[in-house]
Write a protein that holds these residues in place. Structure first.
Motif, PDB file in Angstrom:
ATOM      1  N   ARG A  38       0.580  -1.248  -0.004  1.00 14.19           N
ATOM      2  CA  ARG A  38       0.474   0.340  -0.490  1.00 14.19           C
ATOM      3  C   ARG A  38       1.198   1.549  -0.008  1.00 14.19           C
ATOM      4  O   ARG A  38       0.636   1.777  -0.859  1.00 14.19           O
ATOM      5  N   ARG A  39       2.102   0.420   0.553  1.00 12.65           N
ATOM      6  CA  ARG A  39       2.484   2.364   0.764  1.00 12.65           C
ATOM      7  C   ARG A  39       3.578   2.645  -0.566  1.00 12.65           C
ATOM      8  O   ARG A  39       3.575   3.722  -0.555  1.00 12.65           O
ATOM      9  N   TYR A  40       3.828   1.293  -1.585  1.00 10.21           N
ATOM     10  CA  TYR A  40       3.566   1.466  -2.516  1.00 10.21           C
ATOM     11  C   TYR A  40       3.619   2.379  -3.852  1.00 10.21           C
ATOM     12  O   TYR A  40       3.970   3.586  -4.287  1.00 10.21           O
ATOM     13  N   ALA A  41       2.340   1.844  -3.449  1.00  8.26           N
ATOM     14  CA  ALA A  41       1.252   2.322  -4.457  1.00  8.26           C
ATOM     15  C   ALA A  41       1.225   3.389  -4.377  1.00  8.26           C
ATOM     16  O   ALA A  41       1.133   4.093  -5.132  1.00  8.26           O
ATOM     17  N   ALA A  42       1.078   4.091  -3.375  1.00  9.66           N
ATOM     18  CA  ALA A  42       0.721   5.503  -2.847  1.00  9.66           C
ATOM     19  C   ALA A  42       1.869   6.149  -2.954  1.00  9.66           C
ATOM     20  O   ALA A  42       1.303   7.432  -3.708  1.00  9.66           O
ATOM     21  N   ARG A  43       3.195   5.637  -3.126  1.00  8.18           N
ATOM     22  CA  ARG A  43       4.489   6.548  -3.243  1.00  8.18           C
ATOM     23  C   ARG A  43       3.845   7.062  -4.923  1.00  8.18           C
ATOM     24  O   ARG A  43       4.400   7.292  -5.888  1.00  8.18           O
ATOM     25  N   LEU A  44       3.585   4.893  -5.487  1.00 11.57           N
ATOM     26  CA  LEU A  44       3.843   5.911  -7.357  1.00 11.57           C
ATOM     27  C   LEU A  44       2.044   6.917  -8.062  1.00 11.57           C
ATOM     28  O   LEU A  44       3.067   7.633  -8.326  1.00 11.57           O
ATOM     29  N   ARG A  45       1.402   7.099  -6.759  1.00  5.83           N
ATOM     30  CA  ARG A  45       0.490   7.940  -7.240  1.00  5.83           C
ATOM     31  C   ARG A  45       1.240   9.484  -7.231  1.00  5.83           C
ATOM     32  O   ARG A  45       1.045  10.217  -7.397  1.00  5.83           O
ATOM     33  N   GLU A  46       1.998   9.675  -5.685  1.00  8.44           N
ATOM     34  CA  GLU A  46       2.455  10.846  -5.895  1.00  8.44           C
ATOM     35  C   GLU A  46       3.415  11.277  -6.895  1.00  8.44           C
ATOM     36  O   GLU A  46       3.601  12.368  -6.831  1.00  8.44           O
ATOM     37  N   LEU A  47       3.888  10.393  -7.349  1.00  7.36           N
ATOM     38  CA  LEU A  47       4.968  10.618  -8.451  1.00  7.36           C
ATOM     39  C   LEU A  47       3.777  11.332  -9.916  1.00  7.36           C
ATOM     40  O   LEU A  47       4.695  11.157 -10.812  1.00  7.36           O
ATOM     41  N   GLY A  48       2.917  10.651  -9.425  1.00  9.52           N
ATOM     42  CA  GLY A  48       2.246  11.067 -11.077  1.00  9.52           C
ATOM     43  C   GLY A  48       1.430   9.738 -11.716  1.00  9.52           C
ATOM     44  O   GLY A  48       0.915   9.956 -12.463  1.00  9.52           O
ATOM     45  N   LEU A  49       1.661   8.679 -11.164  1.00  6.75           N
ATOM     46  CA  LEU A  49       1.224   6.932 -12.021  1.00  6.75           C
ATOM     47  C   LEU A  49      -0.478   7.174 -11.207  1.00  6.75           C
ATOM     48  O   LEU A  49      -0.227   6.985 -10.523  1.00  6.75           O
ATOM     49  N   PRO A  50      -1.022   6.768 -12.436  1.00 11.48           N
ATOM     50  CA  PRO A  50      -3.390   6.764 -11.752  1.00 11.48           C
ATOM     51  C   PRO A  50      -2.428   4.749 -11.489  1.00 11.48           C
ATOM     52  O   PRO A  50      -2.859   4.034 -12.248  1.00 11.48           O
ATOM     53  N   VAL A  51      -2.033   4.709 -10.080  1.00 11.94           N
ATOM     54  CA  VAL A  51      -2.739   3.642  -9.764  1.00 11.94           C
ATOM     55  C   VAL A  51      -3.869   3.560  -9.005  1.00 11.94           C
ATOM     56  O   VAL A  51      -4.234   4.154  -8.158  1.00 11.94           O
ATOM     57  N   GLU A  52      -4.866   2.683  -9.688  1.00 10.94           N
ATOM     58  CA  GLU A  52      -6.017   2.432  -8.569  1.00 10.94           C
ATOM     59  C   GLU A  52      -6.081   0.657  -8.016  1.00 10.94           C
ATOM     60  O   GLU A  52      -5.272   0.053  -8.764  1.00 10.94           O
ATOM     61  N   SER A  53      -7.211   1.191  -7.009  1.00 12.10           N
ATOM     62  CA  SER A  53      -6.703  -0.408  -6.288  1.00 12.10           C
ATOM     63  C   SER A  53      -8.673  -0.172  -6.291  1.00 12.10           C
ATOM     64  O   SER A  53      -8.839   0.782  -6.052  1.00 12.10           O
ATOM     65  N   GLU A  54      -8.826  -1.874  -5.683  1.00 13.36           N
ATOM     66  CA  GLU A  54     -10.395  -2.182  -5.833  1.00 13.36           C
ATOM     67  C   GLU A  54     -10.406  -3.155  -4.625  1.00 13.36           C
ATOM     68  O   GLU A  54      -9.391  -3.712  -4.331  1.00 13.36           O
TER      69      GLU A  54
END
Length: 93
Positions: A38-54
């Protein structure tokens, strides 16, 4: 994979090649726990990558539909220097 940055990039690669993996599946492949995923996915989002989770039975992590990271493009000289820098016994390796 000893470094968090390596794992974050590995997560990006997994999201591109295997969309829809659950947090537990990603954690297993990255050698971490679900909270770290979850932290890594949040980091990718902070970098502007559109990571989605359901959440839920059919949930998982994926990149936004149609999003793809472009391949790394190097000139011949850049590729040569990259190989040279990784060569065993060089001052940079």
């Amino acid at each position: 994979m000893p470094y968090p940055l390596t794992r974050v990039l590995a997560l990006l690669e997994l999201l591109q090649t295997h969309p829809g993996l659950t947090g537990a599946q990603l954690a297993d492949r990255l050698g971490t726990d679900v909270r770290t995923v979850r932290r890594y996915a949040a980091r990718l989002r902070e970098l502007g990558l559109p990571v989605e989770s359901e959440r839920g039975r059919f949930g998982g992590y994926r990149l936004a539909r149609g999003y793809r990271m472009p391949p790394l493009m190097l000139t011949n000289e850049e590729a040569s220097w990259s190989c040279w820098g990784c060569w065993p016994g060089t001052a940079w390796a």
